[in-house]
Scaffold this active site. Structure first.
Site, PDB file in Angstrom:
ATOM      1  CE  LYS A   1      -7.966  -2.941  -3.175  1.00 26.45           C
ATOM      2  NZ  LYS A   1      -8.397  -1.945  -2.194  1.00 26.45           N
TER       3      LYS A   1
ATOM      4  CE1 TYR B   1      -6.397   4.422  -1.428  1.00 26.61           C
ATOM      5  CE2 TYR B   1      -4.658   4.264   0.208  1.00 26.61           C
ATOM      6  CZ  TYR B   1      -5.905   3.892  -0.261  1.00 26.61           C
ATOM      7  OH  TYR B   1      -6.654   2.999   0.448  1.00 26.61           O
TER       8      TYR B   1
ATOM      9  CG  HIS C   1     -11.249   0.508   0.372  1.00 24.68           C
ATOM     10  ND1 HIS C   1     -10.528   1.146  -0.587  1.00 24.68           N
ATOM     11  CD2 HIS C   1     -10.453   0.521   1.473  1.00 24.68           C
ATOM     12  CE1 HIS C   1      -9.372   1.540  -0.094  1.00 24.68           C
ATOM     13  NE2 HIS C   1      -9.296   1.162   1.161  1.00 24.68           N
TER      14      HIS C   1
ATOM     15  CB  SER D   1      -0.875  -0.004   1.258  1.00 27.57           C
ATOM     16  OG  SER D   1      -1.427   1.269   1.489  1.00 27.57           O
TER      17      SER D   1
HETATM   18  C1  FMN Z   1      -6.764  -2.546   7.609  1.00 22.22           C
HETATM   19  C2  FMN Z   1      -7.015  -2.330   6.152  1.00 22.22           C
HETATM   20  C3  FMN Z   1      -6.280  -1.370   5.472  1.00 22.22           C
HETATM   21  C4  FMN Z   1      -6.493  -1.184   4.096  1.00 22.22           C
HETATM   22  N1  FMN Z   1      -5.725  -0.278   3.421  1.00 22.22           N
HETATM   23  C5  FMN Z   1      -5.837  -0.184   2.074  1.00 22.22           C
HETATM   24  C6  FMN Z   1      -4.937   0.637   1.340  1.00 22.22           C
HETATM   25  O1  FMN Z   1      -4.044   1.246   1.893  1.00 22.22           O
HETATM   26  N2  FMN Z   1      -5.121   0.690   0.000  1.00 22.22           N
HETATM   27  C7  FMN Z   1      -6.103   0.002  -0.653  1.00 22.22           C
HETATM   28  O2  FMN Z   1      -6.230   0.108  -1.870  1.00 22.22           O
HETATM   29  N3  FMN Z   1      -6.948  -0.789   0.033  1.00 22.22           N
HETATM   30  C8  FMN Z   1      -6.831  -0.904   1.365  1.00 22.22           C
HETATM   31  N4  FMN Z   1      -7.652  -1.746   2.058  1.00 22.22           N
HETATM   32  C9  FMN Z   1      -8.646  -2.550   1.326  1.00 22.22           C
HETATM   33  C10 FMN Z   1      -8.041  -3.888   0.900  1.00 22.22           C
HETATM   34  O3  FMN Z   1      -7.084  -3.699  -0.103  1.00 22.22           O
HETATM   35  C11 FMN Z   1      -9.108  -4.849   0.385  1.00 22.22           C
HETATM   36  O4  FMN Z   1      -9.896  -4.179  -0.567  1.00 22.22           O
HETATM   37  C12 FMN Z   1     -10.000  -5.385   1.498  1.00 22.22           C
HETATM   38  O5  FMN Z   1      -9.266  -5.612   2.670  1.00 22.22           O
HETATM   39  C13 FMN Z   1     -10.646  -6.694   1.044  1.00 22.22           C
HETATM   40  O6  FMN Z   1     -11.519  -7.166   1.993  1.00 22.22           O
HETATM   41  P1  FMN Z   1     -11.164  -8.287   3.098  1.00 22.22           P
HETATM   42  O7  FMN Z   1     -10.369  -7.577   4.151  1.00 22.22           O
HETATM   43  O8  FMN Z   1     -12.505  -8.712   3.560  1.00 22.22           O
HETATM   44  O9  FMN Z   1     -10.358  -9.362   2.420  1.00 22.22           O
HETATM   45  C14 FMN Z   1      -7.476  -1.937   3.427  1.00 22.22           C
HETATM   46  C15 FMN Z   1      -8.198  -2.910   4.123  1.00 22.22           C
HETATM   47  C16 FMN Z   1      -7.977  -3.113   5.470  1.00 22.22           C
HETATM   48  C17 FMN Z   1      -8.760  -4.168   6.194  1.00 22.22           C
END
Ligand code: FMN
Length: 381
Positions: free
Chosen positions: A252, A130, A276, A107
């Site tokens: 995404k 981002y 997300h 990330s």
């Molecule tokens: C703690 C956390 C931080 C996240 N940070 C980002 C991020 O920095 N960039 C991003 O594109 N998605 C981020 N996401 C979304 C994840 O990439 C992903 O879409 C999501 O976790 C998928 O769902 P799941 O946790 O049920 O597998 C984050 C998700 C979580 C749980």
């Protein structure tokens, strides 16, 4: 302690080891958390077709995502502050993914920097971008990802404004934690986490500190997002980012057929059907329930991936059967990381692989490449 058998076991252990504000940061969705729950619940509505007396030998889960080999159709999703679930978290998770043969996505909002992760891996990883208002900073990030030999850029489209997560506000989430009584109590009860964290120097946002200008309050994710992320991001920006990057591009955060068509027209290599992880638009449909419609709209034009709510190998199989070329896990590996560090990430991947392998066999298939809608008995949404 007995060996964790499920992702839920890893979650229980992570809750014990990780300070509340960081555990809650992972285990939260926006507002009512309705979409966060729906992501998981809707997987249970998809029913598989049991088959018998079919040769089950020599099974294979191997596949490709954007043309790159993966030992199973699962990659690690980009997660901000991953290095707060465990000291040096991104470096540990990237190494676990590399050894397992699945892609790791770093990330923008990571604790360990692009260069830190490159220093401990020998195969290319993916970088998630981002887009912020400061375009010099973005150009520089893209160039750093290229210099680190990243083999795909994932552009996240669904977080130009932050969905409110009540738990983060109540916990006063910050990285690193602040010297307050509230945070002190949370840390004092997690001595093993603290000891590991004292041993590392990586406790801030590694990709940003020392690289971005005019960053006034980086410790507060919400105020920093509001100040820095570009709310005017458009399809035109996708074009210049694609041009500047020049390699594989994954978009995404697509949850709508019309947006999926625009994404396919943009010339990107893949889209991730994603909300997300239920952390942005509360009230949106679950990712798995949107997948068939998006595959129908653009599946013949662009590779379709999915994330959100995957908690087992059965879930991955269902997503593949409904048309996803690949999937991503976020929380499942974060729970593994928080619970046990690098072996915990490996355990999360092993749990999912074993479940997927046996489930595929019980559906009468031996090769993940042949898994399609025929393994589904009923789609309950
Ligand atoms: C703690 C956390 C931080 C996240 N940070 C980002 C991020 O920095 N960039 C991003 O594109 N998605 C981020 N996401 C979304 C994840 O990439 C992903 O879409 C999501 O976790 C998928 O769902 P799941 O946790 O049920 O597998 C984050 C998700 C979580 C749980």
């Amino acid at each position: 302690m007995s060996k964790p058998l499920t992702i839920a076991d890893l979650k229980t252990r992570a809750r014990r080891r990780v300070p509340k504000m960081f555990f809650d940061y992972a285990d939260s969705g926006s507002w009512t958390e309705g979409t966060y729950r729906a992501n998981e619940e809707d997987f249970a509505k998809v029913k598989l077709r049991q088959r018998v007396l079919v040769d089950m030998t020599n099974r294979s889960l191997a596949t490709t995502m954007v043309g790159q080999e993966a030992s199973m159709p699962v990659a690690l999703a980009p997660t901000g502050l991953c290095g707060m679930q465990h000291a040096d978290g991104e470096m540990l998770a990237a190494k676990a993914a590399e050894e397992f043969g699945v892609p790791f996505t770093l990330s923008t909002m990571s604790i360990c920097s692009i260069e830190d992760v490159a220093s401990v891996t020998s195969k290319p990883f993916w970088f998630q971008l981002y887009v912020m208002k400061d375009r010099d900073f973005i150009n520089n990030l893209i160039d750093r990802a290229k210099a680190a030999n990243c083999s795909a850029l994932m552009l996240t489209l669904d977080l130009q404004i932050l969905g409110q997560r009540h738990k983060d506000l109540r916990n006063g989430l910050s990285a690193p934690p602040k010297w307050t009584v509230h945070h002190g109590i949370q840390l004092a009860t997690k001595p093993f986490w603290c000891m590991d964290m004292l041993r590392t120097k990586r406790r801030g946002f590694g990709n940003i500190v020392g690289h971005a200008k005019n960053v006034s309050d980086l410790s507060s994710l919400s105020s920093w997002t509001a100040e820095q992320f570009d709310p005017q991001l458009s399809w035109k920006d996708v074009a210049w980012i694609k041009e500047r990057w020049g390699g594989k591009l994954i978009l995404k955060g697509i949850l709508d057929e019309e947006d999926a068509r625009a994404a396919a027209d943009s010339g990107a290599d893949a889209i991730v059907v994603s909300n997300h992880g239920g952390r942005q638009l509360d009230g949106a449909l679950s990712s798995i329930s949107m997948l068939p419609r998006i595959v129908e709209a653009v599946g013949d034009k662009i590779e379709v991936h999915l994330d959100g709510g995957i908690r087992s190998g059965q879930d991955v199989l269902k997503a593949v059967a409904l048309g996803a070329r690949g999937t991503y896990i976020g929380r499942p590996y974060l729970y593994g990381l928080g619970a046990m560090g690098k072996p915990g990430v490996t355990t999360a991947l092993e749990i999912i692989r074993k479940e997927m392998d046996i489930t595929m066999a019980l559906c009468g298939k031996r090769d993940i490449q042949t898994v399609d809608r025929s393994v589904i008995a009923e789609v309950g949404f």
